[in-house]
Design a protein around this motif. Sequence first.
Motif, PDB file in Angstrom:
ATOM      1  N   GLY A  20       0.795  -1.218   0.000  1.00  0.00           N
ATOM      2  CA  GLY A  20       0.000   0.000   0.000  1.00  0.00           C
ATOM      3  C   GLY A  20       0.828   1.268   0.000  1.00  0.00           C
ATOM      4  N   ALA A  21       1.930   1.294   0.763  1.00  0.00           N
ATOM      5  CA  ALA A  21       2.750   2.506   0.835  1.00  0.00           C
ATOM      6  C   ALA A  21       3.353   2.833  -0.528  1.00  0.00           C
ATOM      7  N   VAL A  22       3.837   1.806  -1.219  1.00  0.00           N
ATOM      8  CA  VAL A  22       4.427   2.027  -2.554  1.00  0.00           C
ATOM      9  C   VAL A  22       3.345   2.481  -3.530  1.00  0.00           C
ATOM     10  N   TRP A  23       2.186   1.843  -3.455  1.00  0.00           N
ATOM     11  CA  TRP A  23       1.106   2.176  -4.383  1.00  0.00           C
ATOM     12  C   TRP A  23       0.634   3.620  -4.173  1.00  0.00           C
ATOM     13  N   CYS A  24       0.424   4.006  -2.934  1.00  0.00           N
ATOM     14  CA  CYS A  24       0.022   5.383  -2.647  1.00  0.00           C
ATOM     15  C   CYS A  24       1.146   6.364  -2.980  1.00  0.00           C
ATOM     16  N   GLY A  25       2.401   5.933  -2.783  1.00  0.00           N
ATOM     17  CA  GLY A  25       3.531   6.787  -3.150  1.00  0.00           C
ATOM     18  C   GLY A  25       3.558   7.081  -4.639  1.00  0.00           C
ATOM     19  N   VAL A  26       3.281   6.066  -5.464  1.00  0.00           N
ATOM     20  CA  VAL A  26       3.227   6.284  -6.913  1.00  0.00           C
ATOM     21  C   VAL A  26       2.096   7.236  -7.272  1.00  0.00           C
ATOM     22  N   ALA A  27       0.917   7.037  -6.668  1.00  0.00           N
ATOM     23  CA  ALA A  27      -0.223   7.902  -6.965  1.00  0.00           C
ATOM     24  C   ALA A  27       0.056   9.346  -6.566  1.00  0.00           C
ATOM     25  N   LEU A  28       0.587   9.557  -5.373  1.00  0.00           N
ATOM     26  CA  LEU A  28       0.858  10.914  -4.893  1.00  0.00           C
ATOM     27  C   LEU A  28       1.985  11.564  -5.685  1.00  0.00           C
ATOM     28  N   THR A  29       2.951  10.764  -6.132  1.00  0.00           N
ATOM     29  CA  THR A  29       4.032  11.315  -6.949  1.00  0.00           C
ATOM     30  C   THR A  29       3.503  11.780  -8.301  1.00  0.00           C
ATOM     31  N   ALA A  30       2.636  10.969  -8.900  1.00  0.00           N
ATOM     32  CA  ALA A  30       2.046  11.370 -10.177  1.00  0.00           C
ATOM     33  C   ALA A  30       1.220  12.637 -10.022  1.00  0.00           C
ATOM     34  N   ILE A  31       0.455  12.711  -8.930  1.00  0.00           N
ATOM     35  CA  ILE A  31      -0.341  13.920  -8.683  1.00  0.00           C
ATOM     36  C   ILE A  31       0.572  15.127  -8.488  1.00  0.00           C
ATOM     37  N   ASP A 238     -15.247   0.498  -3.620  1.00  0.00           N
ATOM     38  CA  ASP A 238     -14.318   0.584  -2.498  1.00  0.00           C
ATOM     39  C   ASP A 238     -13.270   1.667  -2.724  1.00  0.00           C
ATOM     40  N   LEU A 239     -12.365   1.810  -1.743  1.00  0.00           N
ATOM     41  CA  LEU A 239     -11.362   2.869  -1.773  1.00  0.00           C
ATOM     42  C   LEU A 239     -10.319   2.653  -2.860  1.00  0.00           C
ATOM     43  N   ILE A 240     -10.068   1.396  -3.223  1.00  0.00           N
ATOM     44  CA  ILE A 240      -9.104   1.136  -4.297  1.00  0.00           C
ATOM     45  C   ILE A 240      -9.588   1.784  -5.590  1.00  0.00           C
ATOM     46  N   ARG A 241     -10.838   1.527  -5.943  1.00  0.00           N
ATOM     47  CA  ARG A 241     -11.361   2.112  -7.186  1.00  0.00           C
ATOM     48  C   ARG A 241     -11.527   3.622  -7.050  1.00  0.00           C
ATOM     49  N   ALA A 242     -11.902   4.097  -5.877  1.00  0.00           N
ATOM     50  CA  ALA A 242     -12.052   5.543  -5.685  1.00  0.00           C
ATOM     51  C   ALA A 242     -10.724   6.264  -5.923  1.00  0.00           C
ATOM     52  N   SER A 243      -9.641   5.701  -5.394  1.00  0.00           N
ATOM     53  CA  SER A 243      -8.328   6.332  -5.581  1.00  0.00           C
ATOM     54  C   SER A 243      -7.902   6.290  -7.041  1.00  0.00           C
ATOM     55  N   VAL A 244      -8.191   5.178  -7.733  1.00  0.00           N
ATOM     56  CA  VAL A 244      -7.852   5.084  -9.157  1.00  0.00           C
ATOM     57  C   VAL A 244      -8.656   6.100  -9.965  1.00  0.00           C
ATOM     58  N   ASN A 245      -9.948   6.193  -9.690  1.00  0.00           N
ATOM     59  CA  ASN A 245     -10.798   7.144 -10.418  1.00  0.00           C
ATOM     60  C   ASN A 245     -10.276   8.572 -10.288  1.00  0.00           C
ATOM     61  N   LEU A 246     -10.030   8.988  -9.062  1.00  0.00           N
ATOM     62  CA  LEU A 246      -9.632  10.370  -8.829  1.00  0.00           C
ATOM     63  C   LEU A 246      -8.252  10.672  -9.384  1.00  0.00           C
ATOM     64  N   THR A 247      -7.319   9.723  -9.175  1.00  0.00           N
ATOM     65  CA  THR A 247      -5.953   9.960  -9.623  1.00  0.00           C
ATOM     66  C   THR A 247      -5.871  10.003 -11.143  1.00  0.00           C
ATOM     67  N   VAL A 248      -6.442   9.031 -11.810  1.00  0.00           N
ATOM     68  CA  VAL A 248      -6.362   8.979 -13.269  1.00  0.00           C
ATOM     69  C   VAL A 248      -7.076  10.171 -13.897  1.00  0.00           C
ATOM     70  N   ALA A 249      -8.258  10.515 -13.396  1.00  0.00           N
ATOM     71  CA  ALA A 249      -8.982  11.658 -13.954  1.00  0.00           C
ATOM     72  C   ALA A 249      -8.194  12.950 -13.771  1.00  0.00           C
ATOM     73  N   ALA A 250      -7.633  13.148 -12.589  1.00  0.00           N
ATOM     74  CA  ALA A 250      -6.855  14.359 -12.342  1.00  0.00           C
ATOM     75  C   ALA A 250      -5.621  14.426 -13.244  1.00  0.00           C
ATOM     76  N   LEU A 251      -4.954  13.284 -13.437  1.00  0.00           N
ATOM     77  CA  LEU A 251      -3.753  13.268 -14.278  1.00  0.00           C
ATOM     78  C   LEU A 251      -4.088  13.549 -15.738  1.00  0.00           C
ATOM     79  N   LEU A 252      -5.153  12.946 -16.230  1.00  0.00           N
ATOM     80  CA  LEU A 252      -5.534  13.172 -17.628  1.00  0.00           C
ATOM     81  C   LEU A 252      -5.891  14.632 -17.877  1.00  0.00           C
ATOM     82  N   ILE A 253      -6.669  15.221 -16.971  1.00  0.00           N
ATOM     83  CA  ILE A 253      -7.057  16.618 -17.149  1.00  0.00           C
ATOM     84  C   ILE A 253      -5.846  17.536 -17.042  1.00  0.00           C
TER      85      ILE A 253
END
Length: 572
Positions: A20-31, A238-253
Amino acid sequence: MWISRLIFSFNYGKSFKYLGAVWCGVALTAITYFAVFKGLKGSTLVTKDMIRLLDAHIWLYVCCSFVFWTVLMAVLQNVCKVNILKIAVLAGTMALALSFAGNDLVNFIGVFMAGQSSMEIASAAVAQGMDLSTLTMGGLTAPVTADWRYLLGAGLIMVLALMFSKKARTVTDTEVNLARQGGGVERFGSVPPARMMVRYALNASRVVEKIMPTSVDRFIEKRFQPVPEGPDNGASFDLIRASVNLTVAALLISLATSLKLPLSTTYVTFMVAMGSSLADKAWGRDSAVYRITGVITVISGWFFTAFAAFTMCCMVAACIVYGGIFGIIAMCVLAAFLLLKSARLHRRRTQAAELVKGRNYADASSLSRYNEEIIDLMKRMAEIYEMNLEALNVEDRKRLKKLRKESRGIRRSLGDKMAMEVMPVVRELRDGEADRGKRHVQMVEYATSVFESLSNITTASHAYIDNNHEGLDMEHIEDLRKMNNRVSSLYPRFRDMMETNDYSGLDECLDSIDALDEEFAEAVKRQIILRAENVSDMRRTLLYLNLLNETRTMIRKVLLLAKVQKKFVLGC
């Protein structure tokens, strides 16, 4: 989304503890990369030297950001016992809001800023003695540095509009409903393109299953097996899909905005949610057709809106050019009228939905309202049936067509009522109201069956006259009218019973309806004994027998409806 689910599965508690820490680290780094590093390039808060420094060492900053976020998430998860998925979701929400602001703010304030720039350019030209009739729009091509006060004011207006706009909540509800993980009542129907897409997808899936090794197939199926009582049970996903939705949408925009590409933020967010729900196997065989229909409906609505906006812009511009000040006033009045009308219509729909959610089957006023609805429907059924016989007698094709349309519309509305209002409410009833709620379901089912038979009667009658056949004999018309009159005479008695809650005369009414079966049998027997002399008589006979059979079915459903109505009111 598919890769994320393959890694963590739906029961992600154990695997997320280690990854989880690595996965969230990748998401936050991309953001951080898109929202901060890319976003600073168009900001007036940093100097050009700082931007050049960022560009020269961008990968170093990205790696440092990844290490920082990963370590911080690991500490929060293992030491502070914090659910870091919620932090990722919060960061994704903030990034998405920032992406919306960077893109939609331009659309919102662009016209105002263009008008202000045009006024400043024109004022400067007049001060230099230039003729405004020869002034071109070339000055608007220069880069614009917006005043931060204008941006802040526009941002506050957008925030307040989102906070108090009920239409924005409706859009969110539509997106969540189409992307939800669980089953339930589907909001949209079915269209041929959606059925075709699902059919082709199933065929392709069968081909892939034949090629894929059995062990791999079992492993994937196990990872995508939903858990009935998971950590996010009760939510649409669940939170896994919620984090993917928000992160990917924010990155694309953010990426599209940095590349100066035109896009709709709402469209991107919606399509990301739909794509993640598809990859997350939220669309099963029982719901895929209806979900795809919803997506097609939303997308086609956007295209239609674009076409309508283009057309209206042309009309408004023409009205302003040729109408002058009067045209502007007329357009403002029309815009205010349309806004008020749209708001009123949306408020009615919202109130109706809230009324359905707040239904109480034990409330006396609710019982009275349900009784009135059923009685009015049955009264209208008798009226349509009588008018159909009259129109059939005088061969009035237009009237038959109108009656057919009305009966079909009532039947369709009852079906929608069952799917969209009754069933969702009954599922959430308390134990004390469950029996009465189920009887209400039966009432709507029987009423739907009554109008289904009535729709068959009006359809057959219209088709017969539409093909220019000769109308029914008076003997046939009188037989059908006589039976309908006997049933219609019972409606006032039913109404009196329901208004007074005195059902002592119900058995007598039901005996009268049961006696009609013998009359139906005698009428069918009499008609079969008569020999048709030609093709015209044969068609007339078949229509009569068809109407007779549908009338008997309709009356039987009325009988069942009356019995359930008694139990519904008395609670027995």
